[in-house]
Design a protein around this motif. Structure first.
Motif, PDB file in Angstrom:
ATOM      1  N   GLY A 137       0.832  -1.199   0.000  1.00  0.00           N
ATOM      2  CA  GLY A 137       0.000   0.000   0.000  1.00  0.00           C
ATOM      3  C   GLY A 137       0.861   1.240   0.000  1.00  0.00           C
ATOM      4  O   GLY A 137       1.735   1.418  -0.834  1.00  0.00           O
ATOM      5  N   ASP A 138       0.657   2.075   0.988  1.00  0.00           N
ATOM      6  CA  ASP A 138       1.454   3.286   1.165  1.00  0.00           C
ATOM      7  C   ASP A 138       2.868   2.885   1.569  1.00  0.00           C
ATOM      8  O   ASP A 138       3.051   2.105   2.495  1.00  0.00           O
ATOM      9  CB  ASP A 138       0.807   4.143   2.255  1.00  0.00           C
ATOM     10  CG  ASP A 138       1.596   5.391   2.588  1.00  0.00           C
ATOM     11  OD1 ASP A 138       2.535   5.730   1.848  1.00  0.00           O
ATOM     12  OD2 ASP A 138       1.264   6.023   3.600  1.00  0.00           O
ATOM     13  N   GLU A 139       3.878   3.421   0.889  1.00  0.00           N
ATOM     14  CA  GLU A 139       5.251   2.975   1.157  1.00  0.00           C
ATOM     15  C   GLU A 139       5.735   3.256   2.575  1.00  0.00           C
ATOM     16  O   GLU A 139       6.740   2.741   3.018  1.00  0.00           O
ATOM     17  CB  GLU A 139       6.239   3.558   0.151  1.00  0.00           C
ATOM     18  CG  GLU A 139       6.449   5.039   0.260  1.00  0.00           C
ATOM     19  CD  GLU A 139       5.647   5.842  -0.746  1.00  0.00           C
ATOM     20  OE1 GLU A 139       5.903   7.045  -0.844  1.00  0.00           O
ATOM     21  OE2 GLU A 139       4.784   5.292  -1.424  1.00  0.00           O
ATOM     22  N   ALA A 140       5.017   4.094   3.320  1.00  0.00           N
ATOM     23  CA  ALA A 140       5.422   4.372   4.700  1.00  0.00           C
ATOM     24  C   ALA A 140       4.934   3.271   5.652  1.00  0.00           C
ATOM     25  O   ALA A 140       5.377   3.183   6.779  1.00  0.00           O
ATOM     26  CB  ALA A 140       4.883   5.717   5.148  1.00  0.00           C
ATOM     27  N   GLN A 141       4.020   2.417   5.190  1.00  0.00           N
ATOM     28  CA  GLN A 141       3.506   1.345   6.035  1.00  0.00           C
ATOM     29  C   GLN A 141       4.390   0.115   5.880  1.00  0.00           C
ATOM     30  O   GLN A 141       4.815  -0.214   4.772  1.00  0.00           O
ATOM     31  CB  GLN A 141       2.071   0.994   5.647  1.00  0.00           C
ATOM     32  CG  GLN A 141       1.094   2.120   5.870  1.00  0.00           C
ATOM     33  CD  GLN A 141      -0.289   1.732   5.388  1.00  0.00           C
ATOM     34  OE1 GLN A 141      -0.446   0.944   4.465  1.00  0.00           O
ATOM     35  NE2 GLN A 141      -1.291   2.305   6.019  1.00  0.00           N
ATOM     36  N   TYR A 142       4.636  -0.568   6.992  1.00  0.00           N
ATOM     37  CA  TYR A 142       5.479  -1.753   6.936  1.00  0.00           C
ATOM     38  C   TYR A 142       5.149  -2.686   8.082  1.00  0.00           C
ATOM     39  O   TYR A 142       4.508  -2.312   9.058  1.00  0.00           O
ATOM     40  CB  TYR A 142       6.959  -1.367   6.973  1.00  0.00           C
ATOM     41  CG  TYR A 142       7.406  -0.805   8.299  1.00  0.00           C
ATOM     42  CD1 TYR A 142       7.860  -1.649   9.321  1.00  0.00           C
ATOM     43  CD2 TYR A 142       7.350   0.554   8.554  1.00  0.00           C
ATOM     44  CE1 TYR A 142       8.256  -1.136  10.552  1.00  0.00           C
ATOM     45  CE2 TYR A 142       7.738   1.071   9.777  1.00  0.00           C
ATOM     46  CZ  TYR A 142       8.185   0.216  10.767  1.00  0.00           C
ATOM     47  OH  TYR A 142       8.564   0.713  11.983  1.00  0.00           O
ATOM     48  N   PHE A 143       5.621  -3.914   7.957  1.00  0.00           N
ATOM     49  CA  PHE A 143       5.529  -4.922   9.007  1.00  0.00           C
ATOM     50  C   PHE A 143       6.940  -5.459   9.204  1.00  0.00           C
ATOM     51  O   PHE A 143       7.524  -6.004   8.275  1.00  0.00           O
ATOM     52  CB  PHE A 143       4.595  -6.062   8.576  1.00  0.00           C
ATOM     53  CG  PHE A 143       4.412  -7.137   9.622  1.00  0.00           C
ATOM     54  CD1 PHE A 143       3.316  -7.115  10.462  1.00  0.00           C
ATOM     55  CD2 PHE A 143       5.334  -8.165   9.759  1.00  0.00           C
ATOM     56  CE1 PHE A 143       3.140  -8.099  11.422  1.00  0.00           C
ATOM     57  CE2 PHE A 143       5.173  -9.151  10.712  1.00  0.00           C
ATOM     58  CZ  PHE A 143       4.072  -9.125  11.547  1.00  0.00           C
ATOM     59  N   SER A 144       7.490  -5.287  10.387  1.00  0.00           N
ATOM     60  CA  SER A 144       8.834  -5.758  10.706  1.00  0.00           C
ATOM     61  C   SER A 144       8.723  -7.037  11.534  1.00  0.00           C
ATOM     62  O   SER A 144       8.161  -7.018  12.633  1.00  0.00           O
ATOM     63  CB  SER A 144       9.592  -4.694  11.499  1.00  0.00           C
ATOM     64  OG  SER A 144      10.705  -5.269  12.157  1.00  0.00           O
ATOM     65  N   MET A 145       9.249  -8.126  11.029  1.00  0.00           N
ATOM     66  CA  MET A 145       9.207  -9.382  11.774  1.00  0.00           C
ATOM     67  C   MET A 145      10.053  -9.296  13.043  1.00  0.00           C
ATOM     68  O   MET A 145       9.715  -9.904  14.043  1.00  0.00           O
ATOM     69  CB  MET A 145       9.633 -10.541  10.888  1.00  0.00           C
ATOM     70  CG  MET A 145       8.630 -10.799   9.788  1.00  0.00           C
ATOM     71  SD  MET A 145       8.829 -12.409   9.071  1.00  0.00           S
ATOM     72  CE  MET A 145       7.770 -12.242   7.637  1.00  0.00           C
TER      73      MET A 145
END
Length: 180
Positions: A137-145
């Protein structure tokens, strides 16, 4: 045994080939920095792409390689492709980052399984995996394992005394049978 005059053994050379840069000298010491460097690029992709960012000891990027380009919702990841550039680059650490074109940041079962497998392999290779980040989606959103605690693991400890090594019993039985 005589070797045929027609027999030739090819000599191979492996070299690192640098392509157009997409990275900067930003140190990647947290997921936000990784997303800042690669997030926009990956979020523009219409299929899953897994990148390996090879890092120096101080977490400055050496390079980035696309280890896998898949379909809309999956990609095949081979440890062989992941480690190729890391070894050639003499990386001290590595980081995985991939996109979910759907925009969902939730890791799939396969994402978690390959991360677990790679943690074990990076431990053996002595090129620690710092994080596996998913963008969408928006490049500022992320999921860090790493931040979510998915990457917790026990460090592999190897036996130091060969007398304590346990070998495959069936091989030992077969060897004993042969000697009789």
């Amino acid at each position: 045994m005589k070797i045929s005059d027609d027999f030739k053994l090819n000599v191979v050379s492996v070299r690192l080939v640098k392509e157009a840069p997409i990275l900067s000298d930003i140190k990647i010491s947290n997921p936000e920095a990784a997303v800042q460097v690669l997030g926009k690029y990956l979020c523009e992709m219409d299929r899953e792409v897994l990148c390996v960012v090879n890092l120096k000891s101080d977490n400055t990027p050496i390079n980035c390689t696309m280890a896998s380009m898949g379909s809309l919702n999956q990609s095949i990841v081979s440890p062989r492709e992941i480690f190729k550039a890391s070894i050639l680059s003499n990386a001290a650490h590595m980081l995985l980052i991939h996109n979910h074109p759907s925009g969902s940041l939730n890791p799939s079962k396969e994402d978690i399984e390959i991360t677990d497998r790679l943690i074990k392999l990076t431990d053996l290779m002595e090129i620690p995996l710092l994080d596996h980040i998913i963008v969408g989606g928006d490049e500022a959103q992320y999921f860090s394992m790493r931040e979510k605690g998915i990457m917790l693991h026990k460090r592999t400890v190897f036996e130091q005394d060969y007398n304590n090594l346990k070998f495959n019993d069936s091989a030992m039985v077969a060897e004993k049978e042969k000697s009789r």
